[in-house]
Design a protein around this motif. Structure first.
Motif, short mmCIF file in Angstrom:
data_model
loop_
_atom_site.label_atom_id
_atom_site.label_comp_id
_atom_site.label_asym_id
_atom_site.label_seq_id
_atom_site.Cartn_x
_atom_site.Cartn_y
_atom_site.Cartn_z
N LEU A 42 4.69 24.83 2.84
CA LEU A 42 5.64 24.32 3.52
C LEU A 42 5.79 22.89 3.26
N PRO A 43 6.00 22.06 2.13
CA PRO A 43 5.78 20.85 1.98
C PRO A 43 6.56 19.85 3.05
N LEU A 44 7.76 20.34 3.37
CA LEU A 44 8.60 19.33 4.24
C LEU A 44 8.18 19.37 5.44
N GLN A 45 7.69 20.57 6.22
CA GLN A 45 7.41 20.69 7.47
C GLN A 45 6.00 19.92 7.64
N TRP A 46 5.28 20.09 6.78
CA TRP A 46 3.92 19.63 6.62
C TRP A 46 4.01 18.16 6.56
N ALA A 47 4.90 17.68 5.70
CA ALA A 47 5.06 16.05 5.88
C ALA A 47 5.64 15.81 7.22
N THR A 48 6.50 16.22 7.69
CA THR A 48 7.12 15.99 9.17
C THR A 48 6.02 15.98 10.15
N THR A 49 5.12 16.98 10.15
CA THR A 49 4.10 16.98 11.27
C THR A 49 3.09 16.02 10.66
N GLN A 50 2.82 15.55 9.47
CA GLN A 50 1.89 14.44 9.08
C GLN A 50 2.60 12.85 9.89
N ASN A 51 3.57 12.93 9.69
CA ASN A 51 4.63 11.79 10.29
C ASN A 51 4.39 11.80 11.79
N VAL A 74 -2.42 5.57 9.75
CA VAL A 74 -2.04 4.97 8.14
C VAL A 74 -2.35 6.43 7.51
N ALA A 75 -3.46 6.97 7.51
CA ALA A 75 -3.81 7.88 6.42
C ALA A 75 -2.45 9.30 6.72
N ALA A 76 -2.09 9.33 7.93
CA ALA A 76 -1.25 10.43 7.79
C ALA A 76 0.14 9.92 7.60
N TYR A 77 0.58 8.72 7.70
CA TYR A 77 1.80 8.44 7.04
C TYR A 77 1.78 8.41 5.58
N VAL A 78 0.60 7.75 5.11
CA VAL A 78 0.45 8.04 3.35
C VAL A 78 0.71 9.32 2.86
N ARG A 79 0.12 10.30 3.66
CA ARG A 79 0.31 11.76 3.39
C ARG A 79 1.63 12.36 3.23
N ALA A 80 2.26 12.03 4.53
CA ALA A 80 3.55 12.38 4.49
C ALA A 80 4.83 11.68 3.37
N LEU A 81 4.27 10.60 3.04
CA LEU A 81 4.84 9.84 1.93
C LEU A 81 4.56 10.48 0.67
N GLU A 82 3.72 11.28 0.40
CA GLU A 82 3.45 12.02 -0.67
C GLU A 82 4.39 12.93 -0.84
N VAL A 83 5.20 13.39 0.09
CA VAL A 83 6.16 14.47 0.19
C VAL A 83 7.44 13.79 0.13
N TYR A 92 13.68 10.69 6.23
CA TYR A 92 12.29 10.72 6.85
C TYR A 92 11.37 9.88 6.08
N GLN A 93 11.65 9.54 4.87
CA GLN A 93 11.00 8.66 4.11
C GLN A 93 10.97 7.41 4.79
N SER A 94 12.15 6.93 5.22
CA SER A 94 12.35 5.81 6.05
C SER A 94 11.53 5.61 7.16
N ALA A 95 11.56 6.82 7.91
CA ALA A 95 11.00 6.77 9.22
C ALA A 95 9.48 6.73 9.01
N ALA A 96 8.89 7.31 8.03
CA ALA A 96 7.34 7.31 7.63
C ALA A 96 6.93 5.94 7.18
N LEU A 97 7.85 5.25 6.50
CA LEU A 97 7.59 3.96 6.17
C LEU A 97 7.60 2.89 7.21
N SER A 98 8.33 3.02 8.27
CA SER A 98 8.65 2.34 9.48
C SER A 98 7.15 2.54 10.06
N GLY A 99 6.93 3.67 10.46
CA GLY A 99 5.63 3.97 11.12
C GLY A 99 4.26 3.35 10.47
#
Length: 116
Positions: A42-51, A74-83, A92-99
């Protein structure tokens, strides 16, 4: 899904409190969710949870004054941005980049003599 939702509720409570207990619990709940919501399944759910984990860890790091939680964030955001990409999840990408930017900014403030 329940663990992620629990993490969200605990994180919201933790935002309103001065201590770190609820934020610690939120981070633990997100980590439990990640055991089921894998990137492969579940890549999007996984990335959302990483964020979400990154957000909780950033708040913890901001309150604790150290760098370990911020580095984890930082590591969690980077993982989220892989997806999260502009094509599949631009908001979601924008939110992860802001974080990620906030966590790195807090890290740089804690390590003024480094090249962050």
């Amino acid at each position: 899904m329940t663990q992620n939702n629990l993490g969200n509720a605990l994180a919201r409570l933790g935002e309103r409190e001065s201590g770190t207990g609820r934020l610690e619990e939120a981070a633990a709940a997100y980590r439990e969710a990640l055991k089921e919501w894998t990137c492969e399944r579940l890549p999007l759910q996984w990335a959302t949870t990483q964020n979400n984990l990154g957000n909780a860890l950033t708040r913890l790091g901001g309150r604790e004054g150290g760098t370990e939680r911020l580095e984890e964030a930082v590591a969690a955001y980077v993982r989220a941005l892989e997806v999260f990409t502009p094509d599949n999840a631009p908001n979601y990408q924008s939110a992860a980049l802001s974080g990620l930017t906030l966590a790195r900014k807090l890290l740089a403030a804690r390590r003024p003599n480094s090249d962050n």
